[in-house]
Every structure is written in structure tokens, then in C-alpha cells.
Scaffold this active site. Structure first.
Site, PDB file in Angstrom:
ATOM      1  N   ARG A  51       0.825  -1.202   0.000  1.00 59.71           N
ATOM      2  CA  ARG A  51       0.000   0.000   0.000  1.00 59.71           C
ATOM      3  C   ARG A  51       0.864   1.259   0.000  1.00 59.71           C
ATOM      4  O   ARG A  51       0.526   2.256  -0.654  1.00 59.71           O
ATOM      5  CB  ARG A  51      -0.943   0.002   1.209  1.00 59.71           C
ATOM      6  CG  ARG A  51      -1.961   1.127   1.176  1.00 59.71           C
ATOM      7  CD  ARG A  51      -3.006   0.991   2.264  1.00 59.71           C
ATOM      8  NE  ARG A  51      -2.436   1.189   3.595  1.00 59.71           N
ATOM      9  CZ  ARG A  51      -3.162   1.217   4.716  1.00 59.71           C
ATOM     10  NH1 ARG A  51      -4.475   1.032   4.664  1.00 59.71           N
ATOM     11  NH2 ARG A  51      -2.580   1.400   5.888  1.00 59.71           N
ATOM     12  N   LYS A 150      -2.156   7.573   1.008  1.00 59.88           N
ATOM     13  CA  LYS A 150      -1.879   7.824   2.438  1.00 59.88           C
ATOM     14  C   LYS A 150      -0.717   8.817   2.511  1.00 59.88           C
ATOM     15  O   LYS A 150       0.439   8.448   2.715  1.00 59.88           O
ATOM     16  CB  LYS A 150      -1.569   6.508   3.149  1.00 59.88           C
ATOM     17  CG  LYS A 150      -1.687   6.566   4.665  1.00 59.88           C
ATOM     18  CD  LYS A 150      -1.619   5.173   5.253  1.00 59.88           C
ATOM     19  CE  LYS A 150      -1.591   5.203   6.761  1.00 59.88           C
ATOM     20  NZ  LYS A 150      -2.812   5.722   7.375  1.00 59.88           N
ATOM     21  N   GLU A 183     -15.367   8.083   7.146  1.00 60.76           N
ATOM     22  CA  GLU A 183     -14.493   7.367   8.072  1.00 60.76           C
ATOM     23  C   GLU A 183     -14.228   8.240   9.275  1.00 60.76           C
ATOM     24  O   GLU A 183     -14.700   9.382   9.359  1.00 60.76           O
ATOM     25  CB  GLU A 183     -13.181   6.987   7.384  1.00 60.76           C
ATOM     26  CG  GLU A 183     -12.382   8.166   6.849  1.00 60.76           C
ATOM     27  CD  GLU A 183     -11.147   7.731   6.068  1.00 60.76           C
ATOM     28  OE1 GLU A 183     -10.662   6.611   6.276  1.00 60.76           O
ATOM     29  OE2 GLU A 183     -10.673   8.529   5.240  1.00 60.76           O
TER      30      GLU A 183
END
Length: 288
Positions: A51, A150, A183
Site C-alpha cells: 500500500r 496515504k 471514516e
């Protein structure tokens, strides 16, 4: 004092420095991961590193090592710090450039790996449940900054956390531009209603690795897990709500915007999945 991996070397914490001209510092131009080790094993190390590389690829950031080399550097950082249980933060920045935005002016990317002891993020709240609040700050639109990058620019999350702190919440709940549930400031959200589990699709929230593990655990136990849009009504009328994340692990939410969720205590399915996740992390992982 901990030992930090910095561009191929291991240096004492007090000597781990990057330039003030690094674009990671100047503009949040970089990516990172949060990873945990349990009992001498790193949980889903390869998934986290994959990721990290996906995030870097999405912003055309060159990682100056292979995924295998990154995994080994993470493991060696843990060894150097004599850690069998802890939190690991690998970071890749654009590197040193000038005061302009152009990433082509940066000469070489930088890699930093930090590891330290860090207990589960919410302390004793795992027994009584979190108090969450929805915030007026909206989650970044995927059209502006995809949440599955991210990145080091976490200001959107921080603004939500600031508002939650002001409102007396342990965690913020973000809605997206359309008003659907996205979220938390540092975790994914799950809703349980009539024995079925629901969670938002990852177009408007991070594709969490703990999230994925919990979905697998739930399905193994015969629970139906469905991705779909959720609104505030779904949160307020849920039988149970819980959040997941590397730092948060699996944590129950027992109050949202002043409303008790279910009977106001961690629900049975949430408690079952919390235990299942603890068992999983204690038995599976890459040996340090």
C-alpha cells in the site's frame, strides 16, 4: 533513545534529521504507513508495504528501494530497537528541493523508518466504548485528493480531530461532500444492524488493512458484510458501531452525537470481532 532508519543508515533518534527544504516538510509531499508488530511478528507487513508503494506510485514518487528491501529495513529497524511489540512508521518524502512546488526540482526522495512502543490508541475505552461526534469538516473529495493516497498531508484529518476535541468526542466521524459517512480521523467505520455488518465503500475512505482483516474474520464466522453508502440515520439507529485501524485496532463506539448506540455498551458482535482480531495478530505475521 531509539534507532531510526534514515536513507540506508541506522542513526540515533537525536541525529535523525531531514532538511527544512524537504518537500515532505514544506508541502506534505510524501507518503507513509502505520504498521504494528505483535509478539515478535509484524502483522500483514507485505500488505502495508504494498500500500505504501501504491500511494507513492499514485503521486509519481520514486521509492529508492524494492518492496522486499523495504520489508527488510522495517524488520531490521525493529531488531535494532529490540522491539517485539510496537508501532512502525515508514515514511517516503519527495526529498530536498527549492521553495517552489515543482517536484521535478527535488533531487532524491528520502526514506525514514521509526519504530516505538505504542499501546492501542484508545486506552481503556475498549471496555466502555468511544464517544464519537460527526464534524462539519468534510472528507477530502476523491476528485481532489483520493483518500487511498496515504499522504503526509493529514490536515483534513487533523481539522476533524480538532473539532472532535472541542466537542468532547474521542473520535471524529467524517461525512463526504454528499453527506454520506466516510471514516473517522484515523479509522474505518462499521455499522451492525439486525446481525448484519455494513461499511462504506473505499472510494471515500482509506482501504484499511485492519478493515480488510476484520471483514475476513466476520465472514469466516458467518456474518454478512456489505459495502454501501451509510447516512447519519444508519449510525444513530445501529445496534452496534465499531471502528478499525492499525493504531486503533478494533474499538467499539457506544455514543455518537449524544445518542447511545444500542444499549450503550460494546455489543456482542463487536466484542467477538475484537477477540478474533487479537487472536489473529497474536498468531499471524512476518517474524522479526
Amino acid at each position: 533513545m531509539s534507532v531510526i532508519y534514515l536513507n540506508g543508515e541506522f542513526v540515533p533518534e537525536q541525529e535523525a534529521r531531514v532538511s527544512v527544504y524537504d518537500h515532505g516538510f514544506l508541502y506534505g509531499d510524501g507518503v507513509f504507513e502505520g504498521i504494528r508488530a505483535y509478539g515478535g511478528k509484524v502483522f500483514r507487513l507485505e500488505d502495508h508495504v504494498s500500500r505504501l508503494f501504491d500511494s507513492a506510485r499514485a503521486i509519481m514518487l520514486c521509492v529508492p528501494m524494492t518492496q522486499e528491501e523495504m520489508c527488510e529495513a522495517i524488520l531490521e529497524t525493529l531488531r535494532r530497537n529490540k522491539l517485539t511489540d510496537g508501532y512502525i512508521r515508514p515514511i517516503v518524502t519527495r526529498g530536498v528541493g527549492d521553495l517552489g512546488l515543482d517536484p521535478n526540482k527535488c533531487c532524491a526522495s528520502s526514506v525514514v523508518i521509526i519504530s516505538q512502543k505504542w499501546a492501542a490508541m484508545y486506552g481503556n475505552l475498549y471496555d466502555i466504548g468511544l464517544t464519537a461526534v460527526t464534524v462539519t469538516v468534510r472528507r477530502n473529495s476523491p476528485a481532489a485528493l483520493p483518500p487511498n493516497i496515504k499522504s503526509l498531508n493529514y490536515l483534513n484529518n487533523i481539522l476533524g480531530k480538532i473539532e472532535a476535541n472541542i466537542k468532547g468526542g474521542n473520535e471524529a466521524i467524517f461525512l463526504d461532500a454528499e453527506g454520506t459517512v466516510s471514516e473517522g480521523s484515523g479509522d474505518n467505520i462499521f455499522v451492525i444492524k439486525n446481525g448484519k455488518i455494513y461499511t462504506p465503500p473505499t472510494i471515500n475512505n482509506l482501504r484499511g488493512i485492519t478493515r480488510e482483516a476484520v471483514v475476513e474474520l466476520a465472514e469466516e464466522r458467518g456474518y454478512s458484510v456489505k459495502e454501501g453508502d451509510l447516512g447519519l440515520f444508519d449510525l444513530y439507529t445501529a445496534d452496534e458501531v465499531f471502528v478499525t485501524g492499525t493504531a486503533a485496532e478494533v474499538a467499539p463506539v457506544t455514543k455518537i452525537d449524544g445518542r447511545e448506540i444500542g444499549n450503550g455498551t460494546p455489543g456482542p458482535i463487536t466484542v467477538e470481532l475484537m477477540k478474533a482480531f487479537r487472536d489473529l495478530t497474536n498468531t499471524k505475521g512476518t517474524p522479526i
